[in-house]
Structures are given as C-alpha cells and as structure tokens.
Scaffold this motif. Structure first.
Motif, PDB file in Angstrom:
ATOM      1  N   UNK A  27       0.941  -1.057  -0.091  1.00  0.00           N
ATOM      2  CA  UNK A  27       0.044   0.137   0.032  1.00  0.00           C
ATOM      3  C   UNK A  27       0.988   1.167   0.017  1.00  0.00           C
ATOM      4  N   UNK A  28       1.894   1.255   0.786  1.00  0.00           N
ATOM      5  CA  UNK A  28       2.789   2.342   1.191  1.00  0.00           C
ATOM      6  C   UNK A  28       3.699   2.761  -0.104  1.00  0.00           C
ATOM      7  N   UNK A  29       4.039   1.433  -0.675  1.00  0.00           N
ATOM      8  CA  UNK A  29       5.243   1.471  -1.795  1.00  0.00           C
ATOM      9  C   UNK A  29       4.553   1.430  -3.295  1.00  0.00           C
ATOM     10  N   UNK A  30       3.281   0.989  -3.505  1.00  0.00           N
ATOM     11  CA  UNK A  30       2.833   1.055  -4.844  1.00  0.00           C
ATOM     12  C   UNK A  30       1.665   1.776  -4.924  1.00  0.00           C
ATOM     13  N   UNK A  31       0.449   1.285  -4.262  1.00  0.00           N
ATOM     14  CA  UNK A  31      -0.823   1.902  -4.474  1.00  0.00           C
ATOM     15  C   UNK A  31      -0.794   3.177  -4.039  1.00  0.00           C
ATOM     16  N   UNK A  32      -0.322   3.858  -2.959  1.00  0.00           N
ATOM     17  CA  UNK A  32      -0.299   5.235  -2.495  1.00  0.00           C
ATOM     18  C   UNK A  32       0.444   5.988  -3.466  1.00  0.00           C
ATOM     19  N   UNK A  33       1.553   5.678  -3.693  1.00  0.00           N
ATOM     20  CA  UNK A  33       2.268   6.708  -4.543  1.00  0.00           C
ATOM     21  C   UNK A  33       1.494   6.860  -6.225  1.00  0.00           C
ATOM     22  N   UNK A  34       1.037   5.757  -6.470  1.00  0.00           N
ATOM     23  CA  UNK A  34       0.315   5.837  -7.590  1.00  0.00           C
ATOM     24  C   UNK A  34      -0.937   6.845  -7.379  1.00  0.00           C
ATOM     25  N   UNK A  35      -1.644   6.554  -6.525  1.00  0.00           N
ATOM     26  CA  UNK A  35      -2.953   7.183  -6.334  1.00  0.00           C
ATOM     27  C   UNK A  35      -2.853   8.497  -6.069  1.00  0.00           C
ATOM     28  N   UNK A  36      -1.643   9.088  -5.542  1.00  0.00           N
ATOM     29  CA  UNK A  36      -1.383  10.214  -5.142  1.00  0.00           C
ATOM     30  C   UNK A  36      -1.124  11.214  -6.671  1.00  0.00           C
ATOM     31  N   UNK A  37      -0.347  10.187  -7.365  1.00  0.00           N
ATOM     32  CA  UNK A  37      -0.059  10.974  -8.723  1.00  0.00           C
ATOM     33  C   UNK A  37      -1.270  11.168  -9.755  1.00  0.00           C
ATOM     34  N   UNK A  38      -2.023  10.103  -9.566  1.00  0.00           N
ATOM     35  CA  UNK A  38      -3.262  10.188 -10.399  1.00  0.00           C
ATOM     36  C   UNK A  38      -4.243  11.222  -9.903  1.00  0.00           C
ATOM     37  N   UNK A  39      -4.349  11.453  -8.641  1.00  0.00           N
ATOM     38  CA  UNK A  39      -5.340  12.422  -8.050  1.00  0.00           C
ATOM     39  C   UNK A  39      -4.923  13.641  -8.467  1.00  0.00           C
ATOM     40  N   UNK A  40      -3.615  13.805  -8.348  1.00  0.00           N
ATOM     41  CA  UNK A  40      -2.783  15.240  -8.515  1.00  0.00           C
ATOM     42  C   UNK A  40      -3.238  15.520 -10.295  1.00  0.00           C
ATOM     43  N   UNK A  41      -3.253  14.615 -10.975  1.00  0.00           N
ATOM     44  CA  UNK A  41      -3.497  14.766 -12.564  1.00  0.00           C
ATOM     45  C   UNK A  41      -4.854  15.151 -12.618  1.00  0.00           C
ATOM     46  N   UNK A  42      -5.740  14.235 -11.907  1.00  0.00           N
ATOM     47  CA  UNK A  42      -7.416  14.486 -12.380  1.00  0.00           C
ATOM     48  C   UNK A  42      -7.771  15.604 -11.604  1.00  0.00           C
ATOM     49  N   UNK A  43      -7.519  15.854 -10.410  1.00  0.00           N
ATOM     50  CA  UNK A  43      -8.339  16.796  -9.723  1.00  0.00           C
ATOM     51  C   UNK A  43      -7.461  18.146  -9.361  1.00  0.00           C
ATOM     52  N   UNK A  44      -6.028  17.946  -9.106  1.00  0.00           N
ATOM     53  CA  UNK A  44      -5.242  19.051  -8.570  1.00  0.00           C
ATOM     54  C   UNK A  44      -4.728  18.441  -7.131  1.00  0.00           C
ATOM     55  N   UNK A  45      -3.902  19.244  -6.484  1.00  0.00           N
ATOM     56  CA  UNK A  45      -3.822  19.227  -5.133  1.00  0.00           C
ATOM     57  C   UNK A  45      -4.416  20.271  -4.085  1.00  0.00           C
ATOM     58  N   UNK A  46      -4.544  19.762  -3.011  1.00  0.00           N
ATOM     59  CA  UNK A  46      -5.336  20.520  -2.012  1.00  0.00           C
ATOM     60  C   UNK A  46      -4.858  21.750  -1.594  1.00  0.00           C
ATOM     61  N   UNK A  47      -5.601  22.867  -1.602  1.00  0.00           N
ATOM     62  CA  UNK A  47      -4.956  24.162  -1.075  1.00  0.00           C
ATOM     63  C   UNK A  47      -4.246  24.013   0.141  1.00  0.00           C
ATOM     64  N   UNK A  48      -2.966  24.552   0.238  1.00  0.00           N
ATOM     65  CA  UNK A  48      -2.152  24.363   1.239  1.00  0.00           C
ATOM     66  C   UNK A  48      -2.634  25.118   2.603  1.00  0.00           C
ATOM     67  N   UNK A  49      -2.473  24.347   3.779  1.00  0.00           N
ATOM     68  CA  UNK A  49      -2.859  24.813   5.049  1.00  0.00           C
ATOM     69  C   UNK A  49      -1.609  25.037   5.536  1.00  0.00           C
ATOM     70  N   UNK A  50      -2.032  26.444   6.773  1.00  0.00           N
ATOM     71  CA  UNK A  50      -0.679  26.942   7.300  1.00  0.00           C
ATOM     72  C   UNK A  50       0.137  25.635   8.207  1.00  0.00           C
TER      73      UNK A  50
END
Length: 280
Positions: free
Chosen positions: A257-280
């Motif tokens: 999960x940490x080394x395969x699914x999560x990195x892929x999911x983070x990259x795909x999410x950024x491509x499809x939806x972008x990244x969350x507005x930064x918090x302080x």
C-alpha cells in the motif's frame, strides 16, 4: 429518499441521524452527550460549577458507523467532533483524552473513542469550506448545540470537493513511512495499517466520485466503485478495504500500500483533480 447518497436536488445528503443509532449503542450516545456537557459546559454557556469561565462548547456531533446505523458490537469505535468557541488548547485536549478514556472504559459495545476538537471559526472558514465544512455538514450528525450545517452550503460531488477533501495524499506518504519504520509493536502496526488503508480507500473513491456522481462512506462500496473505473488497481483497493476493517500487524501487508498503491494514487489524483489548497 436518496439515490447514490444524493438528495433529489443532486446535493449530497447527510448520511447519519440519531434515529439510525443501533439500540445497543444508545446508552453510549447518551453518556457521551452528558459527559461532553459536563466536561466542556453546555453549548453556549459556562460550566455550571465555574460560572466565571467563558463557554467552551459551541456544538457536538457524531460521525462514523454508529450514526449511519452500521456499527458492529464490540468492534466499532465512537467518533465525535466538538466545535469550540476558540482554538483548542492543551487543556481542551487533555479533557478530551480523559473523556475518551472514560467512555471507552465504561462501554464494551465500543472499541475505542476518538474526539476531534476544532474551533467554530475554522469549521466555517473559506479555507475549510470544502473539507472540514463538508465533513460537518454531510458526514456529521448533530448531538448538542446549534447545527453548523445551517451556515454551510449544500455540496455536490464535484472535482473541487474531491481536491479539497483528499488532494493531500502525497504529503502523508513521508509521515506514514516514518511511522512504519518506527512502529515497534503489533498494536502500533495495526493502528497504522488501519489508518493508511482507510485513507487510501476513501481517496480512491473521491478520485472517481465526480464521474460516479454520488457519495458513500461504505468502504466496501467505495473500493468497488473505484475498481469499476480502474480495474487494473481493483484488487489492491479491495485488499485495502479488507485491511481497513481487519488491520494486520504484518509489514508485508502494509508495504504494498505504501510503496505502490499510495504513490500511484497520489500522482493520479493530482493529475485528475489537482492538489489540495495548502494549509498553514
């Protein structure tokens, strides 16, 4: 009547209600209501035994499987959100920890208690409008005090909601890996496994939420809906849903999960939806 978790107008329906609480959990909820008011004061008023102290509690909410009516006896935990009139202090956090322990020790119906403390101003802020605001308005059930949902919009399953709820997965990966490296007990490894698996399933669902056009918090349904859109990753997400319910202390379960699914999911999410507005 809802379809895919949506009200007739297409907005996301509030998923929990006090009348859905299973009868065996009703004493837990009543005790929580009493202890919250005793500890943090009645909503809008000072503590009865400390009349000079400003009021702390604005409102309190339930969330999770108990108000959804799907809780399992002796397995499910009790999840609470407290909205305070001020930013949480160390005193508030200490009081919340004591309340968690008191409820957990008193009721075998539950396996753990979690209390979130957030200020009213933060919950209603523009920055949190599509994250914590959505959480309170749609995923939380009012327990005490005025309902903040009255001051929040109705939400739809949009890419903005997807981005602001789960678009920060990449930021979590280094923390999870550090926790995995430091986890020295089976309990610590199970706790991390459960947290990671739950977050990945929820992130996988919100990745496809706008295309599916609906909302669910059910982990099995979330994994299935994700798999319909990403069949090559479906087996991994089904495994994550299983680990979210029955976490394993075995690093061999968490590592994929940490080394395969999560990195892929983070990259795909950024491509499809972008990244969350930064918090302080």
């Amino acid at each position: 009547m809802t379809h895919r978790g949506l009200a007739p107008d297409g907005t996301i329906a509030r998923e929990g209600a006090l009348d859905r609480v299973p009868p065996l959990f009703a004493p837990v909820i009543e005790a929580a209501r009493t202890l919250i008011a005793t500890t943090f004061g009645p909503p809008g008023g000072p503590l009865p035994d400390r009349p000079g102290r400003p009021p702390r509690l604005h409102s309190a909410y339930l969330y999770g499987s108990i108000p959804r009516g799907t809780a399992l006896l002796g397995v499910s935990d009790l999840d609470l959100q407290l909205a305070l009139h001020h930013e949480p202090t160390e005193t508030d956090r200490a009081d919340a920890r004591a309340l968690e322990k008191a409820l957990d020790d008193a009721f075998p119906q539950i396996d753990g208690v979690g209390i979130l403390l957030t200020s009213r101003a933060t919950l209603l802020s523009d920055l949190e409008r599509h994250d914590l605001g959505f959480f309170v308005a749609c995923l939380c059930t009012p327990l005490l005090g005025p309902d903040l949902a009255r001051d929040l919009p109705r939400y739809r399953p949009t890419t903005e909601l997807a981005r602001e709820t789960n678009g920060d997965l990449a930021l979590l990966l280094p923390r999870w890996r550090a926790r995995a490296a430091d986890a020295a007990t089976d309990t610590a490894r199970r706790t991390l496994c459960r947290a990671v698996a739950r977050r990945l399933v929820r992130t996988g669902f919100t990745l496809v939420m706008p295309r599916w056009n609906g909302w669910t918090s059910d982990l099995t349904d979330s994994a299935t809906i994700f798999g319909d859109h990403y069949p090559a990753r479906a087996p991994q997400m089904r495994t994550a849903a299983t680990l979210a319910r029955t976490p394993s202390p075995d690093p061999a379960a968490l590592d994929p999960l940490l080394e395969d699914l999560a990195p892929w999911l983070a990259a795909e999410y950024a491509t499809v939806h972008g990244t969350k507005t930064p918090r302080p």
